[in-house]
Scaffold this motif. Structure first.
Motif, PDB file in Angstrom:
ATOM      1  N   ASN A 247       0.811  -1.217   0.000  1.00 31.37           N
ATOM      2  CA  ASN A 247       0.000   0.000   0.000  1.00 31.37           C
ATOM      3  C   ASN A 247       0.842   1.264   0.000  1.00 31.37           C
ATOM      4  N   ASN A 248       0.280   2.344  -0.591  1.00 25.70           N
ATOM      5  CA  ASN A 248       0.816   3.674  -0.359  1.00 25.70           C
ATOM      6  C   ASN A 248       0.635   3.991   1.125  1.00 25.70           C
ATOM      7  N   ALA A 249       1.536   4.790   1.694  1.00 27.45           N
ATOM      8  CA  ALA A 249       1.483   5.053   3.130  1.00 27.45           C
ATOM      9  C   ALA A 249       1.566   6.545   3.426  1.00 27.45           C
ATOM     10  N   LEU A 250       0.725   6.980   4.370  1.00 28.36           N
ATOM     11  CA  LEU A 250       0.754   8.349   4.877  1.00 28.36           C
ATOM     12  C   LEU A 250       1.184   8.296   6.336  1.00 28.36           C
ATOM     13  N   LEU A 251       2.319   8.897   6.642  1.00 29.42           N
ATOM     14  CA  LEU A 251       2.829   8.968   8.006  1.00 29.42           C
ATOM     15  C   LEU A 251       2.497  10.351   8.537  1.00 29.42           C
ATOM     16  N   TRP A 252       1.629  10.439   9.530  1.00 28.29           N
ATOM     17  CA  TRP A 252       1.143  11.735   9.985  1.00 28.29           C
ATOM     18  C   TRP A 252       1.312  11.848  11.503  1.00 28.29           C
ATOM     19  N   GLY A 253       1.313  13.062  11.997  1.00 25.12           N
ATOM     20  CA  GLY A 253       1.305  13.254  13.437  1.00 25.12           C
ATOM     21  C   GLY A 253       2.317  14.261  13.935  1.00 25.12           C
ATOM     22  N   ALA A 254       2.745  14.061  15.177  1.00 28.02           N
ATOM     23  CA  ALA A 254       3.566  15.040  15.895  1.00 28.02           C
ATOM     24  C   ALA A 254       4.875  15.326  15.177  1.00 28.02           C
ATOM     25  N   ARG A 255       5.295  16.577  15.247  1.00 33.37           N
ATOM     26  CA  ARG A 255       6.548  16.994  14.632  1.00 33.37           C
ATOM     27  C   ARG A 255       7.736  16.362  15.356  1.00 33.37           C
ATOM     28  N   GLY A 256       8.765  16.031  14.574  1.00 37.17           N
ATOM     29  CA  GLY A 256      10.009  15.574  15.161  1.00 37.17           C
ATOM     30  C   GLY A 256       9.999  14.169  15.714  1.00 37.17           C
ATOM     31  N   MET A 257       8.981  13.361  15.382  1.00 37.37           N
ATOM     32  CA  MET A 257       8.901  12.005  15.930  1.00 37.37           C
ATOM     33  C   MET A 257       9.402  10.945  14.958  1.00 37.37           C
ATOM     34  N   GLY A 258      10.120  11.354  13.906  1.00 39.71           N
ATOM     35  CA  GLY A 258      10.818  10.380  13.080  1.00 39.71           C
ATOM     36  C   GLY A 258      10.046   9.863  11.884  1.00 39.71           C
ATOM     37  N   LYS A 259       9.106  10.629  11.371  1.00 41.52           N
ATOM     38  CA  LYS A 259       8.319  10.156  10.221  1.00 41.52           C
ATOM     39  C   LYS A 259       9.205   9.980   8.992  1.00 41.52           C
ATOM     40  N   SER A 260       9.906  11.040   8.602  1.00 41.11           N
ATOM     41  CA  SER A 260      10.775  10.943   7.427  1.00 41.11           C
ATOM     42  C   SER A 260      11.976  10.048   7.707  1.00 41.11           C
ATOM     43  N   SER A 261      12.473  10.070   8.937  1.00 41.04           N
ATOM     44  CA  SER A 261      13.605   9.209   9.292  1.00 41.04           C
ATOM     45  C   SER A 261      13.233   7.739   9.146  1.00 41.04           C
ATOM     46  N   LEU A 262      11.999   7.393   9.486  1.00 45.68           N
ATOM     47  CA  LEU A 262      11.563   6.005   9.388  1.00 45.68           C
ATOM     48  C   LEU A 262      11.503   5.544   7.941  1.00 45.68           C
ATOM     49  N   VAL A 263      11.026   6.403   7.045  1.00 43.21           N
ATOM     50  CA  VAL A 263      10.967   6.035   5.627  1.00 43.21           C
ATOM     51  C   VAL A 263      12.361   5.711   5.101  1.00 43.21           C
ATOM     52  N   LYS A 264      13.308   6.597   5.362  1.00 43.86           N
ATOM     53  CA  LYS A 264      14.672   6.385   4.869  1.00 43.86           C
ATOM     54  C   LYS A 264      15.344   5.195   5.562  1.00 43.86           C
TER      55      LYS A 264
ATOM     56  N   SER B 256      -4.105  16.790  -8.477  1.00 46.52           N
ATOM     57  CA  SER B 256      -3.119  16.033  -9.248  1.00 46.52           C
ATOM     58  C   SER B 256      -2.665  14.805  -8.481  1.00 46.52           C
ATOM     59  N   LEU B 257      -2.482  14.962  -7.166  1.00 52.09           N
ATOM     60  CA  LEU B 257      -2.039  13.842  -6.347  1.00 52.09           C
ATOM     61  C   LEU B 257      -3.118  12.761  -6.272  1.00 52.09           C
ATOM     62  N   LYS B 258      -4.368  13.166  -6.172  1.00 57.20           N
ATOM     63  CA  LYS B 258      -5.458  12.187  -6.143  1.00 57.20           C
ATOM     64  C   LYS B 258      -5.471  11.349  -7.412  1.00 57.20           C
ATOM     65  N   ALA B 259      -5.276  12.001  -8.550  1.00 61.39           N
ATOM     66  CA  ALA B 259      -5.277  11.280  -9.819  1.00 61.39           C
ATOM     67  C   ALA B 259      -4.136  10.275  -9.887  1.00 61.39           C
ATOM     68  N   VAL B 260      -2.976  10.662  -9.362  1.00 60.20           N
ATOM     69  CA  VAL B 260      -1.819   9.766  -9.388  1.00 60.20           C
ATOM     70  C   VAL B 260      -2.036   8.578  -8.462  1.00 60.20           C
ATOM     71  N   LEU B 261      -2.576   8.842  -7.266  1.00 59.75           N
ATOM     72  CA  LEU B 261      -2.820   7.761  -6.314  1.00 59.75           C
ATOM     73  C   LEU B 261      -3.847   6.772  -6.843  1.00 59.75           C
ATOM     74  N   ASP B 262      -4.832   7.280  -7.568  1.00 63.90           N
ATOM     75  CA  ASP B 262      -5.822   6.396  -8.182  1.00 63.90           C
ATOM     76  C   ASP B 262      -5.248   5.650  -9.374  1.00 63.90           C
ATOM     77  N   GLY B 263      -4.223   6.227  -9.989  1.00 62.98           N
ATOM     78  CA  GLY B 263      -3.553   5.545 -11.093  1.00 62.98           C
ATOM     79  C   GLY B 263      -4.017   5.968 -12.468  1.00 62.98           C
TER      80      GLY B 263
ATOM     81  N   TYR C 291       5.123   7.091  -0.508  1.00 60.41           N
ATOM     82  CA  TYR C 291       5.098   7.360   0.922  1.00 60.41           C
ATOM     83  C   TYR C 291       5.137   8.873   1.120  1.00 60.41           C
ATOM     84  N   ALA C 292       4.297   9.374   2.014  1.00 58.80           N
ATOM     85  CA  ALA C 292       4.269  10.813   2.300  1.00 58.80           C
ATOM     86  C   ALA C 292       4.202  11.028   3.802  1.00 58.80           C
ATOM     87  N   THR C 293       4.769  12.133   4.265  1.00 55.55           N
ATOM     88  CA  THR C 293       4.675  12.511   5.674  1.00 55.55           C
ATOM     89  C   THR C 293       3.941  13.837   5.779  1.00 55.55           C
TER      90      THR C 293
END
Length: 310
Positions: free
Chosen positions: A105-122, A181-188, A200-202
């Motif tokens: 699945n595509n994934a959306l990582l959301w929530g508190a700032r500085g809790m490692g969202k982008s760090s987790l992806v990498k 534009s993003l909705k169209a891409v996610l739908d394919g 993946y997006a944060t």
């Protein structure tokens, strides 16, 4: 009396005038104009080598866009990410299945700032590539370049590698229409999302849009429910919603202990905790980012470079 016929006058052809060659001053001026126009023309996009690196940055300009190789990714080991065990395991499992060619699945990582969202992806991609070299490639795309996503997918579709598209700090303002534009891409679209690409997006927002924007749409629309639904449905295109919340003091201390062990920072534990609590109070929060900032300060005071301990 008959008039005499007029004598025909023979027309003589004049030689055609030849164009004069431009004066030396004019020729020099034309050359300068040509050079100026050439400088104004957009440069040609460089050729792309998909094997040049395991990470790339997408640039929408010059058209039709190009991918810049990133030799070294700024990432931490996944073992150093504390306080996010559940979402870490979910994202790592999803990414591993994708790397193996299985549905993910595509994934959306959301929530508190500085809790490692982008760090987790990498970190997740780094962990997978550590087990199998070049299993995945990370492609970072900036939010303002989202309208060029179809062109990027067209390029990646032809590749034999598997790619994780990564958009950090994704959100949209009231007048921003990029979300369509993003909705169209996610739908394919008609072609569908390429099998070798996942997104993946944060974001600090669960629904990617500010609350006042959605409330304004509700108050001015003929059908308020449909107006809000169109914008909220953007988040629904992500199969995984992974929430990140402010960490407890125990998790904060665990982050510090992990960093000290990884980088060989020797300090009394009681002193470490006392200084870290004071540091977090001056920042007004406890988070992975605040913990890392404290560790950088501590390493500097101890005269130790932040390199993994042997």
């Amino acid at each position: 009396m008959a008039s005499r016929p007029k004598k025909a006058v023979k027309k003589t052809s004049r030689p055609a005038a030849t164009k004069a060659a431009p004066a030396p001053a004019d020729a020099a001026l034309l050359l300068r104009i040509a050079d100026a126009l050439e400088r104004l023309a957009p440069p040609r996009a460089p050729d792309w080598d998909e094997t040049a690196a395991d990470a790339f940055v997408w640039h929408a300009e010059p058209l039709p866009g190009w991918l810049e190789a990133v030799p070294q990714v700024n990432a931490v080991s996944i073992d150093l990410l504390q306080g996010v065990d559940r979402v870490r395991d979910i994202l790592l499992d999803n990414t591993t299945r994708f790397a193996r060619g299985l549905p993910a699945n595509n994934a959306l990582l959301w929530g508190a700032r500085g809790m490692g969202k982008s760090s987790l992806v990498k970190a997740a991609i780094g962990a997978i590539n550590a087990k199998k070299a070049h299993a995945l490639a990370l492609v970072e795309i900036h939010r303002e370049d989202i309208p060029s996503l179809p062109q990027l997918l067209k390029i990646l579709r032809k590749s034999k590698r598997r790619y994780v598209l990564f958009c950090d700090d994704l959100s949209f303002d009231a007048e921003d229409q990029h979300y369509k534009s993003l909705k169209a891409v996610l739908d394919g679209g008609i072609e569908g999302r390429p099998d070798n690409v996942i997104l993946y997006a944060t974001s600090n927002r669960r629904h990617l849009l500010p609350r006042d924007m959605m409330e304004n749409e509700r108050s001015t629309a003929i059908n308020p429910h449909e107006a809000v639904e169109e914008k909220v449905s953007l988040s629904d295109r992500f199969g995984l919603w992974l929430g990140f919340h402010s960490c407890s003091q125990e998790d904060f201390f665990a982050m510090l202990d992990g960093y000290c062990a990884a980088y060989g920072l020797k300090i009394d534990q009681a002193q470490l905790r006392a200084e870290a609590v004071e540091w977090s109070m001056t920042r007004g929060a406890r988070s992975g980012r605040v913990a890392w900032q404290f560790i950088q300060d501590l390493a500097g005071r101890l005269g130790k470079p932040l390199k993994p301990a042997k």
